[in-house]
Design an enzyme around this catalytic site. Structure first.
Site, PDB file in Angstrom:
ATOM      1  N   GLU A  40     -26.355  22.757   2.960  1.00 28.71           N
ATOM      2  CA  GLU A  40     -25.518  23.161   2.054  1.00 28.71           C
ATOM      3  C   GLU A  40     -26.024  23.660   0.638  1.00 28.71           C
ATOM      4  OE1 GLU A  40     -26.172  20.548   2.873  1.00 28.71           O
ATOM      5  OE2 GLU A  40     -25.626  18.552   1.425  1.00 28.71           O
ATOM      6  N   ASP A  92      -8.605  42.473   3.364  1.00 32.10           N
ATOM      7  CA  ASP A  92      -8.628  41.719   4.606  1.00 32.10           C
ATOM      8  C   ASP A  92      -8.988  42.684   5.726  1.00 32.10           C
ATOM      9  OD1 ASP A  92      -8.631  40.305   6.904  1.00 32.10           O
ATOM     10  OD2 ASP A  92      -7.047  38.914   6.350  1.00 32.10           O
ATOM     11  N   THR A 105     -13.875  39.207   9.397  1.00 29.00           N
ATOM     12  CA  THR A 105     -14.552  38.266  10.313  1.00 29.00           C
ATOM     13  C   THR A 105     -15.728  38.950  10.958  1.00 29.00           C
ATOM     14  OG1 THR A 105     -12.878  39.057  11.864  1.00 29.00           O
ATOM     15  CG2 THR A 105     -12.349  36.834  10.539  1.00 29.00           C
ATOM     16  N   LYS A 157     -14.784  40.089  15.607  1.00 29.38           N
ATOM     17  CA  LYS A 157     -13.707  41.114  16.182  1.00 29.38           C
ATOM     18  C   LYS A 157     -14.732  42.422  16.355  1.00 29.38           C
ATOM     19  CE  LYS A 157      -9.621  39.177  14.316  1.00 29.38           C
ATOM     20  NZ  LYS A 157     -10.261  38.305  13.055  1.00 29.38           N
ATOM     21  N   ARG A 187     -18.314  33.682  15.836  1.00 30.19           N
ATOM     22  CA  ARG A 187     -17.034  33.544  15.031  1.00 30.19           C
ATOM     23  C   ARG A 187     -17.111  32.968  13.856  1.00 30.19           C
ATOM     24  NH1 ARG A 187     -13.649  34.177  19.531  1.00 30.19           N
ATOM     25  NH2 ARG A 187     -11.892  34.135  17.977  1.00 30.19           N
TER      26      ARG A 187
END
Ligand code: DSN
Length: 426
Positions: free
Chosen positions: A53, A196, A223, A226, A232
């Protein structure tokens, strides 16, 4: 696969069945693609074992010399490819990334102006069924009859509701957006311009479609799985801006990237998946190669052949054409709708996904359209000739939707072509 076979036969069997389904069928879902063997290797690497983290150089736990290396590489590659001043590569998905952007730049109750669902938006742009819509106030603009965005409406709504964010983005819209106009309106009302580009990130990376960050957008999210062909996940990319869209004394220009990083950690998400970040870095490395550009060019060419072949057969398309990788069939006024069309194509092992059409008279779960895209099949090597064959099989399937014998024959033909174009990692 030997190790899984020995440990867990049920999962092993399911993986084999999925390999067969993917190999012998055609993936025409516009948002899907195949990860390269190198991306898959990085994804299943030992980085899956590590908690990391916070960000490179300032982690909370020890033992981070290698996680810092991969995350910094992913950040640097993302910034370079997308012309961004800052990149956050930790979001676990596009939905998580959008929520992080909203929470970074807005307070509960603030307004976002985005595209109407039936005109192409995505659920995370404020669908009433989402948690997002309980926190923020979503206003919607539409497209006009010619398929372009109704910028008069965007301007009117922006001036009336003073949104904090004007959102340009979609999951079912086959045209390029006019990013300059969005920025012009965002400036008039001191809003942040957020794009987006989840679907088209790969084409922007290959310089084939416009990059909103080059047109003055403050923030862009894509993303990674795609058109970009990575694992992913998602990238949140932003620019240093020369004016302060939030108009508050402490909102210095650097604060957009800082706010985004803080919204991801510790705000919303906490522990990144370092194996995914390693795989994102590999995908971005691949995205900078001539081979990737060739794939992206071919995917756009294939979409145009798909559109023209469907039009030649008398099908109606949303906006009448495509300028990106997807085509949306409009079945309104015919006896087909997505449920018949999608299920019919499933029977011949062509996977597609339902879609709304603008101002769809049917509800979102039973819309009038079908979205088709060719990035995945282009990755497998399919070109114009095969696209023509695919359209022919789809058309025959629609015309013989109740004839199981014809559908079985078509299924064999689909299998034959599919096996000629192997899935990259199989
Ligand atoms: N699954 C992606 C799509 O199909 O558009 C995002 O929801």
């Amino acid at each position: 696969m030997k190790k899984i076979q020995n440990v867990d036969h049920d999962i092993y069997t399911a993986i084999l069945a999925e390999q067969k389904r993917q190999s012998e069928g055609m993936e025409l879902i516009a948002s899907e693609n195949y990860q390269s063997p190198a991306v898959l290797e990085a994804q299943s690497s030992v980085f899956a074992n590590k908690y990391s983290e916070w960000f490179p150089g300032r982690r909370y736990y020890g033992g981070q010399e290698n996680t810092d290396t991969i995350e910094q590489l992913a950040i640097d590659r993302a910034k370079e490819i997308f012309h961004a001043d800052h990149a956050n590569v930790q979001a676990l998905s596009g939905a998580a990334a959008n929520l992080c952007v909203y929470s970074a730049l807005m307070n509960p109750g603030d307004t976002i102006l985005g595209m109407d669902l039936s005109h192409g938006w995505h659920l995370t742009h404020g669908a009433p069924v989402t948690f997002f819509s309980k926190v923020f106030n979503f206003m919607r603009y539409k497209t006009k009859a010619d398929g372009t965005v109704d910028f008069d409406q965007v301007r009117t709504l922006a001036h009336e509701y003073k949104p904090k964010i004007i959102l340009a983005g979609f999951s079912a819209y086959p045209r390029e957006l006019d990013y300059e106009k969005f920025v012009e309106i965002a400036k008039e009302v001191w809003a942040i311009a957020f794009a987006d580009v989840s679907h088209i990130g790969g084409f922007i990376a290959a310089w084939l479609l416009k990059n909103p960050l080059d047109y003055g957008f403050h923030v862009m999210m894509t993303t990674t799985h795609k058109s970009l062909r990575g694992p992913r996940g998602a990238l949140i990319l932003s620019k240093w801006v020369v004016s302060n869209p939030l108009k508050k004394p402490d909102d210095t220009i650097e604060n957009i990237p800082t706010r985004i990083d803080r919204a991801v950690f510790p705000g919303m998400q906490w522990w990144p998946h370092m194996n995914t970040i390693a795989a994102i870095a590999v995908a971005l490395h691949e995205a900078a190669t001539p081979a990737f550009k060739a794939y992206a060019e071919q995917a756009l060419k294939n979409a145009q052949v798909l559109a023209s072949e469907l039009l030649a057969l008398g099908y109606k398309l949303v906006t009448g054409w495509t300028e990106n990788h997807m085509v949306i069939l409009d079945f309104s006024g015919t006896e087909l709708d997505w449920s018949v069309a999608e299920k019919t194509l499933d029977k011949i092992w062509i996977s597609t996904s339902k879609s709304t059409i603008p101002d769809d008279p049917n509800p979102p779960f039973r819309p009038s359209g079908l979205r088709i895209g060719l990035p995945a099949m282009t990755t497998r090597g399919v070109k114009e000739e095969e696209v023509k064959q695919i359209v022919e099989y789809m058309d025959q399937a629609f015309k013989n939707k109740d004839n199981e014998e014809v559908l079985a024959e078509l299924r064999n033909k689909v299998r034959e072509i599919s096996l000629k174009f192997p899935v990259p990692s199989l």
